[in-house]
Design a protein around this motif. Sequence first.
Motif, short mmCIF file in Angstrom:
data_model
loop_
_atom_site.label_atom_id
_atom_site.label_comp_id
_atom_site.label_asym_id
_atom_site.label_seq_id
_atom_site.Cartn_x
_atom_site.Cartn_y
_atom_site.Cartn_z
N ILE A 233 0.87 -1.18 -0.12
CA ILE A 233 -0.06 0.05 0.06
C ILE A 233 0.93 1.20 -0.03
CG2 ILE A 233 -1.78 1.35 1.54
CD1 ILE A 233 -2.98 -1.34 2.30
N MET A 237 0.87 4.03 -2.91
CA MET A 237 0.08 5.11 -2.56
C MET A 237 1.03 6.24 -2.42
SD MET A 237 -3.24 4.36 -0.09
CE MET A 237 -3.98 5.79 -0.44
N PHE A 245 3.04 8.48 4.25
CA PHE A 245 2.18 7.44 4.55
C PHE A 245 1.79 7.49 5.82
CE2 PHE A 245 -0.64 3.92 4.04
CZ PHE A 245 -0.61 2.96 5.08
N SER A 278 -6.74 3.69 2.29
CA SER A 278 -6.32 2.91 1.10
C SER A 278 -7.56 2.34 0.39
CB SER A 278 -5.40 1.65 1.53
OG SER A 278 -6.15 0.85 2.02
N CYS A 295 -5.49 0.59 -5.92
CA CYS A 295 -4.98 1.77 -5.34
C CYS A 295 -5.80 2.94 -5.85
CB CYS A 295 -3.56 1.98 -5.78
SG CYS A 295 -2.68 3.60 -5.12
#
Length: 445
Positions: A233, A237, A245, A278, A295
């Motif tokens: 993730i 992302m 993040f 997410s 995503c």
Amino acid sequence: MNSVLNNPRSELHALQPLGEGTSDVESLPSYFCRLAVSHSVSTLALSRSIAQRIEHDVSHQFDWHQRRLASTCESAETWSAALSELTAVPNLDKLTFLSWQNVISRSGLSIVTRGQFCPSCFAEDLAKGRTPYFRLVWESAEVFVCSRHACSLETHCPHCGKDNIRHTAAYVVPGWCTHCGEFLGKEGEMPATASIDPAARWAARQIGELVHAQQTLASTPTRDNLINAISQIIEEMDNGQSALFARRIGVAKSTVHNWLKGDGTPTLKASLKIAAHSGASLTQLLSGDLSTWVCPQIEPQLILNLPQPKPRTRTVKRERNWAEIENQLQAFLVLPTPITVREAGRRLNIDPRLLYLRANMLTRQLGERWKEYLRRRQDEHVVNAWPHLEQACIDIWAEGKSVTLREVIARVPAPILAPLSNLLLNLKDVQSHLMRPDFESEAAK
Ligand SMILES: [Zn+2]
Ligand SMILES: [Zn+2]
């Protein structure tokens, strides 16, 4: 010893857990309380006899509800196993969060100690003739609302107003106040859905899905798979930048670092945040299965301002031209074949309730016209079926039998009978018509 040998099947009643296989699965504390009721003993007595068997030294102050039986901790493991053993009912660990013990940090699953409950779930249990019981999802401190009934979970008795009255007592019948004995369920009077925080409802649904999924897990989820999923993730992302993040999901940079490089495991709360940002479900994340995850495509600066899991979708209010809508409704009123209000709403792309609110008279006229149409159609069907029913009655009488539904159905084609909403009544009418003297004389001719 002997008594165990003589009774190998089960020492305690083999109660079946409630809500198995659903997100409404029963919690272990609930199961334990029902077991005590089933044996007509106090929870205290039952817990002591179990504790003495499985725990080395039981303090005289031992109190079963201090053990967090539904959690991922050692007590949950010991007690679910002991109860499975004593009742001969397997898999009682599925009434706890134990399936996720590798992927939720040790202290990362807060359990509500004061016992929350959904009054509507209790009321529904009773109304449907089921035994009221505590749901596993209610045990999680991340759950504040019932996702099914869209209402807040309660901790207080609606009758005596006391707190902590769900299960902390020597005698507990799930669903009834342990202080005043009154039923804790209440029907109806749902608060407006708008007053329930969508984020809270989302979280409740995620945890509901989780306890649903745990009942059919093929293998126990592992920390490695979870960490791999989080890495994936972050990679997709935030281009692998864990600091970005961390900021995105609102935890410290060091925390994420500890997950990825150290031996840290996210709390349930942190995993909910990751899921929310997410777009993966909590179950996908914790079971480490992102095979169907895509995503999300969001502007980077927008992501940082996202405090809540769900973007609000209904903020744009469409201006409606009610004069135009009324013209449309007028047109519907003269259609050769009437339509329902629901259909009118569909054609105009408006909630039918709003039609009743804003164009009340025309909408009610539309509704009336439909009802009238239905009545007329019903009459047509009766007119159509009438000769068939007459002939059937005459034939049945000729055979010396009495007119029953079975005899009529055997003689009249199904497509003729199907549209009749009250065949019995129609048959009665036909028969009383046939028995009128003027018919006799006609028939005699
Ligand atoms: Zn509920
Ligand atoms: Zn009470």
